[in-house]
Each structure stands twice: as C-alpha cells, then as structure tokens.
Scaffold this motif. Structure first.
Motif, mmCIF file in Angstrom:
data_model
loop_
_atom_site.group_PDB
_atom_site.id
_atom_site.type_symbol
_atom_site.label_atom_id
_atom_site.label_comp_id
_atom_site.label_asym_id
_atom_site.label_seq_id
_atom_site.Cartn_x
_atom_site.Cartn_y
_atom_site.Cartn_z
ATOM 1 N N ILE A 158 0.879 -1.180 0.000
ATOM 2 C CA ILE A 158 0.000 0.000 0.000
ATOM 3 C C ILE A 158 0.917 1.230 0.000
ATOM 4 C CG2 ILE A 158 -1.982 1.112 1.101
ATOM 5 C CD1 ILE A 158 -2.235 -1.501 2.820
ATOM 6 N N HIS A 159 0.814 2.047 -1.035
ATOM 7 C CA HIS A 159 1.768 3.166 -1.159
ATOM 8 C C HIS A 159 1.265 4.420 -0.461
ATOM 9 C CE1 HIS A 159 4.991 1.804 -4.184
ATOM 10 N NE2 HIS A 159 4.722 0.898 -3.275
ATOM 11 N N PHE A 160 1.092 4.268 0.845
ATOM 12 C CA PHE A 160 0.446 5.345 1.609
ATOM 13 C C PHE A 160 1.395 6.477 1.987
ATOM 14 C CE2 PHE A 160 1.748 2.094 4.681
ATOM 15 C CZ PHE A 160 2.404 2.850 5.628
ATOM 16 N N THR A 161 2.695 6.319 1.717
ATOM 17 C CA THR A 161 3.616 7.428 2.012
ATOM 18 C C THR A 161 3.824 8.318 0.788
ATOM 19 O OG1 THR A 161 5.462 5.958 1.548
ATOM 20 C CG2 THR A 161 4.864 6.237 3.869
ATOM 21 N N GLY A 162 3.187 7.956 -0.302
ATOM 22 C CA GLY A 162 3.328 8.755 -1.531
ATOM 23 C C GLY A 162 2.643 10.104 -1.391
ATOM 24 N N GLU A 163 3.114 11.044 -2.212
ATOM 25 C CA GLU A 163 2.548 12.396 -2.188
ATOM 26 C C GLU A 163 1.056 12.353 -2.524
ATOM 27 O OE1 GLU A 163 4.621 16.339 -3.769
ATOM 28 O OE2 GLU A 163 5.571 14.798 -2.538
ATOM 29 N N GLY A 164 0.252 13.037 -1.727
ATOM 30 C CA GLY A 164 -1.174 13.155 -2.037
ATOM 31 C C GLY A 164 -2.014 11.961 -1.618
ATOM 32 N N TYR A 165 -1.400 10.932 -1.038
ATOM 33 C CA TYR A 165 -2.197 9.770 -0.615
ATOM 34 C C TYR A 165 -3.119 10.176 0.543
ATOM 35 C CZ TYR A 165 -3.563 4.977 0.269
ATOM 36 O OH TYR A 165 -4.305 3.829 0.392
ATOM 37 N N PRO A 166 -4.403 9.803 0.496
ATOM 38 C CA PRO A 166 -5.332 10.208 1.561
ATOM 39 C C PRO A 166 -5.131 9.378 2.839
ATOM 40 C CG PRO A 166 -6.465 8.871 -0.075
ATOM 41 C CD PRO A 166 -5.044 8.995 -0.550
ATOM 42 N N LEU A 167 -4.074 9.744 3.549
ATOM 43 C CA LEU A 167 -3.636 8.975 4.720
ATOM 44 C C LEU A 167 -4.742 8.874 5.784
ATOM 45 C CD1 LEU A 167 -0.977 7.606 5.357
ATOM 46 C CD2 LEU A 167 -0.235 9.676 6.537
ATOM 47 N N ASP A 168 -5.464 9.973 5.984
ATOM 48 C CA ASP A 168 -6.486 9.952 7.038
ATOM 49 C C ASP A 168 -7.678 9.082 6.653
ATOM 50 O OD1 ASP A 168 -5.095 11.387 8.972
ATOM 51 O OD2 ASP A 168 -5.516 13.267 7.931
ATOM 52 N N ARG A 169 -7.962 8.993 5.369
ATOM 53 C CA ARG A 169 -9.038 8.081 4.942
ATOM 54 C C ARG A 169 -8.605 6.632 5.158
ATOM 55 N NH1 ARG A 169 -11.119 9.137 -0.865
ATOM 56 N NH2 ARG A 169 -12.806 7.798 -0.155
ATOM 57 N N LEU A 170 -7.336 6.365 4.861
ATOM 58 C CA LEU A 170 -6.814 5.007 5.106
ATOM 59 C C LEU A 170 -6.906 4.689 6.605
ATOM 60 C CD1 LEU A 170 -5.340 2.400 4.153
ATOM 61 C CD2 LEU A 170 -3.178 3.617 4.522
ATOM 62 N N ALA A 171 -6.508 5.664 7.431
ATOM 63 C CA ALA A 171 -6.537 5.449 8.895
ATOM 64 C C ALA A 171 -7.964 5.153 9.357
ATOM 65 C CB ALA A 171 -5.984 6.682 9.604
ATOM 66 N N GLU A 172 -8.902 5.917 8.832
ATOM 67 C CA GLU A 172 -10.309 5.725 9.228
ATOM 68 C C GLU A 172 -10.783 4.330 8.813
ATOM 69 O OE1 GLU A 172 -14.411 5.300 8.954
ATOM 70 O OE2 GLU A 172 -13.279 5.573 7.094
ATOM 71 N N ARG A 173 -10.398 3.914 7.598
ATOM 72 C CA ARG A 173 -10.833 2.593 7.079
ATOM 73 C C ARG A 173 -10.243 1.452 7.911
ATOM 74 N NH1 ARG A 173 -13.365 -1.183 6.057
ATOM 75 N NH2 ARG A 173 -13.771 -2.150 4.037
ATOM 76 N N LEU A 174 -8.966 1.608 8.266
ATOM 77 C CA LEU A 174 -8.313 0.561 9.058
ATOM 78 C C LEU A 174 -8.913 0.485 10.470
ATOM 79 C CD1 LEU A 174 -4.556 1.129 8.054
ATOM 80 C CD2 LEU A 174 -6.111 -0.647 7.200
ATOM 81 N N LYS A 175 -9.188 1.659 11.020
ATOM 82 C CA LYS A 175 -9.768 1.714 12.370
ATOM 83 C C LYS A 175 -11.159 1.064 12.367
ATOM 84 C CE LYS A 175 -10.212 4.962 16.130
ATOM 85 N NZ LYS A 175 -10.053 6.304 16.601
ATOM 86 N N ARG A 176 -11.923 1.368 11.294
ATOM 87 C CA ARG A 176 -13.278 0.794 11.197
ATOM 88 C C ARG A 176 -13.198 -0.725 11.040
ATOM 89 N NH1 ARG A 176 -16.399 1.277 6.511
ATOM 90 N NH2 ARG A 176 -15.075 2.976 5.817
ATOM 91 N N PHE A 177 -12.271 -1.180 10.194
ATOM 92 C CA PHE A 177 -12.076 -2.628 9.983
ATOM 93 C C PHE A 177 -11.726 -3.295 11.322
ATOM 94 C CE2 PHE A 177 -9.209 -6.222 9.245
ATOM 95 C CZ PHE A 177 -9.922 -6.982 8.326
ATOM 96 N N ALA A 178 -10.798 -2.660 12.066
ATOM 97 C CA ALA A 178 -10.369 -3.232 13.352
ATOM 98 C C ALA A 178 -11.543 -3.250 14.340
ATOM 99 C CB ALA A 178 -9.213 -2.409 13.922
ATOM 100 N N GLY A 179 -12.303 -2.151 14.380
ATOM 101 C CA GLY A 179 -13.406 -2.044 15.337
ATOM 102 C C GLY A 179 -14.523 -3.019 15.017
#
Ligand SMILES: Cc1ncc(COP(=O)(O)O)c(C=O)c1O
Ligand SMILES: NCCCCNCC[C@H](N)C(=O)O
Length: 363
Positions: free
Chosen positions: A199-220
């Motif tokens: 997952i190339h989440f460190t790339g410029e412009g990647y929506p990091l906070d959306r990824l964080a929200e998705r992962l948190k929701r998956f975990a929860g």
C-alpha cells in the motif's frame, strides 16, 4: 567516498517514517517493516522509533529482525523446513503458516506459540504477473474458507498480502470490502489480521487519514488488531545509488558506462523491465549503461544539461527497495558500499565489500 555506493539519506527517510507513525496513531494499526524489501540494519535504530517490528520471508530474516530491530518479530515463509522450525519459533513472536498443511505439520512443535495463517483473497492490484499473489494457481496462502475452517482453532490471526504498489485508496477500500465479504465470518473469530504490504500510503497526495479511518473501522467492526507490513512505502525515495562515469561512446546514441550494473545492483528494475530514475534535466540525451558484459545492462535514457565525461558523478534515485537485498556478484563487479547521510548532513560509510567477500561467496 569511492563509488559505487548506496547512500541512505535519513532526512529523506524521515518523512516516510513520520507518515507511518501518524497512521499508527490515528488508525491503531501496527506497522512491521518487510525485510524482504529492505534489510539494511544500520538504520534500524531510527526506523524502530516509528515502527513496531519486522516481518520476514525466511529463517534468516526472522533472525535478523529479532537481532537488529527492537519490537515484534513476525515469522512468515512460503514453506518452513523441518530443520528450521525450532529456530524460527525461538526467534519470533508470531509464526504465520502459508498453508493449512504446514500448520498441521508443525502443529505440535508450535503449540503455545502465537500462530497465524496466510489467506489468499484471490484479488490483487499487481499489474505484474510475476508479483501478483492472486495469479492463477497461486501457492501464496489458503484461498477457500472450507480449507481454513478445520484449522481455525489453531490460529489467532490471518495474513492477507494482495496489494502491490497500490497508490489508489479507492481500490484498497474495495478490495478490503471484498475480503470482509468473503472471509468476514472467519476474520471475526481472530484476534489479529495483517493486511500485508504493497500500500503506497507514504506517496505524495495519498489520503492517509481516509486510510486510517478505514483501518480503524475494519479493526473495530471485526474486533481485531490490524498489522501492516510496508516495504516500499517505508523507504521510498530515501536512497540513491552513487556511480561514476568510466567511459563514453557513440553508437547512434550517446552512451555512458558507469562503475555499476543494473543486473547486479538494481536487479528489480531489470526483472520488471523498468527504467531507473534520475533527477537530471537538459537537452542532451544519454543512455546510462552498466559495466557488466550483459548487452541489456542499461539503467535507462536520461536528459543532461551537458555532455558526460569519464569521472562525472551521477545519482540514481529511489535505490533502497529490493536493491541491496538482491545485489549480487555477477561479473565480479565491485559491489556498492553502503553509506548513510545523517540528519546533520554528515556522511559515514557503514559497509564496504572487498575481493575477499567476492571470493567467500563461492568455494
Ligand atoms: C507478505 C508480504 N508482506 C509485505 C510485502 C512488502 O511489500 P511492499 O514492499 O510492496 O510494501 C511483501 C512483498 O513481497 C509480501 O510478500
Ligand atoms: N516495480 C515493479 C514491481 C515491484 C513489485 N514488488 C514486488 C514485491 C511485492 N511485495 C510482492 O508482493 O511480490
């Protein structure tokens, strides 16, 4: 410093690590460095301040992770051998089996250890057949819930690795949705899930906070601890391969031969038929060639502001991932040293290779 050498620039590594730390904090996911991509342990002290540990593909990577990288050590291999298993267990916090058959084979010896199983969701983002874990007839993980159910009691987690150089959050989101749909009833019986690397989440412009929200929701929703296994995303753009022009010639194009070799020092580019990257610009095209005898030992064609000459220094960009771990002694070409540029700008050599290393690699 004598070229060729890989130069790891900590000030270029740091932004990636800070994004990883932000993702961990906002999503609750843990991040493990995939040693198959990058295993240059001289910078592990710095990396371990931002990451939770390492994951591996072999016994030797397990041992390196345990020895050099503070934190958790996950042990995964496509197939463990009988003579390896005791050492793998002794050096790891979790062991992940690739198949239910391997899990059954080592069930007794691994009892009491935290165990997981690789699951192949049958979807991937790889455009390369060679790197597509979900390719037809893939051996990478169990794909059928019916084969997983009988061993469910023996594991507390699953590892999915199906992303490959995926910079598209929507695609990641959709694939995770399909994983939940197909394997959700099994995932909910686990305590931890690794979503692998790619997952190339460190790339410029990647929506990091959306990824964080998705992962948190998956975990929860599934009540699991999520792990990520970033390789490329961790070290992308942090390192250059420093080379010197040794000779030039003209054969319909301007050719420059450098003191390195794509075959020996950036093999992944050759395997995937990709060009190296350079930060040069200008109006003079030059083909940058390696010094091995392989006719196609070519880094790529680039524009320069002026003609190249022997002695000119060049920096090949993005030279950390799948390079140092794959370097080899083809043609006996001098193996690049490894140097680190510290945050204060000072440079230090951390490893160089001699004729004795070349000779010792064979007998
Ligand atoms: C199981 C697993 N985890 C993590 C990775 C790291 O992938 P990347 O370097 O693309 O992030 C790989 C790549 O082969 C892998 O197979
Ligand atoms: N740049 C060309 C594609 C490289 C693919 N990376 C291969 C490793 C990857 N983590 C995998 O899953 O095989």
């Amino acid at each position: 410093m004598q070229t060729p050498y890989y130069l790891i620039d900590k000030s270029r590594l740091l932004p990636n690590l800070e994004k990883i730390a932000h993702l961990r904090e906002t999503s609750g996911a843990k991040a493990l460095l995939a040693l198959k991509c990058f295993a240059t342990w001289s910078v592990f002290d710095m990396m371990s301040e931002y990451m939770d540990g390492t994951t591996s593909s072999s016994l030797f990577e397990v041992k390196l992770g345990r020895e050099k990288f503070p934190g958790e050590t996950h042990a995964y291999s496509v197939a463990w051998a009988d003579h390896e298993i005791d050492e793998v267990l002794a050096s790891s916090d979790k062991i992940i089996f690739n198949t239910a058959a391997q899990l059954s084979r080592f069930e007794e010896v691994s009892r009491g250890h935290t165990r997981g199983l690789r699951v192949n969701p049958g979807v991937s983002t790889s455009s390369f057949d060679l790197a597509d874990p979900a390719r037809p007839f893939s051996r990478l993980g169990e794909h059928d819930p019916k084969d997983i159910e009988p061993v469910l009691e023996q594991v507390s987690g699953f590892m999915f690795h199906n992303n490959c150089e995926n910079a598209d959050f929507e695609r990641f989101d959709a694939m995770l949705g399909s994983i939940e749909q197909r394997f959700g009833h099994l995932i909910r019986q686990m305590q931890w899930i690794s979503l692998g690397g790619g997952i190339h989440f460190t790339g410029e412009g990647y929506p990091l906070d959306r990824l964080a929200e998705r992962l948190k929701r998956f975990a929860g929703e599934n009540e699991v601890q999520v792990y990520l296994e970033p390789g490329e995303a961790t070290i992308t753009k942090s390192t250059t391969l420093e080379v010197t022009v040794l000779d030039t010639l003209f054969n319909g194009k301007n050719l420059a031969i450098v003191d390195s070799s794509i075959e020996a020092h950036m093999l992944d580019l050759l395997i995937y038929r990709e060009s190296a990257k350079m930060n040069e610009s200008g109006d003079q095209p030059w083909m940058i060639c390696g010094k091995s005898c392989l006719a196609g030992d070519i880094f790529g064609e680039f524009m320069f502001p002026k003609a190249l000459n022997p002695g000119d220094r060049l920096s090949i960009q993005d030279a950390a991932g799948y390079t140092m771990v794959k370097k080899n002694w083809f043609n006996g070409v001098q193996m690049p040293s490894i140097a680190i540029r510290e945050l204060d700008g000072s440079e230090r050599l951390v490893r160089d290779f001699t004729y004795d290393d070349f000779s010792a690699a064979l007998s």
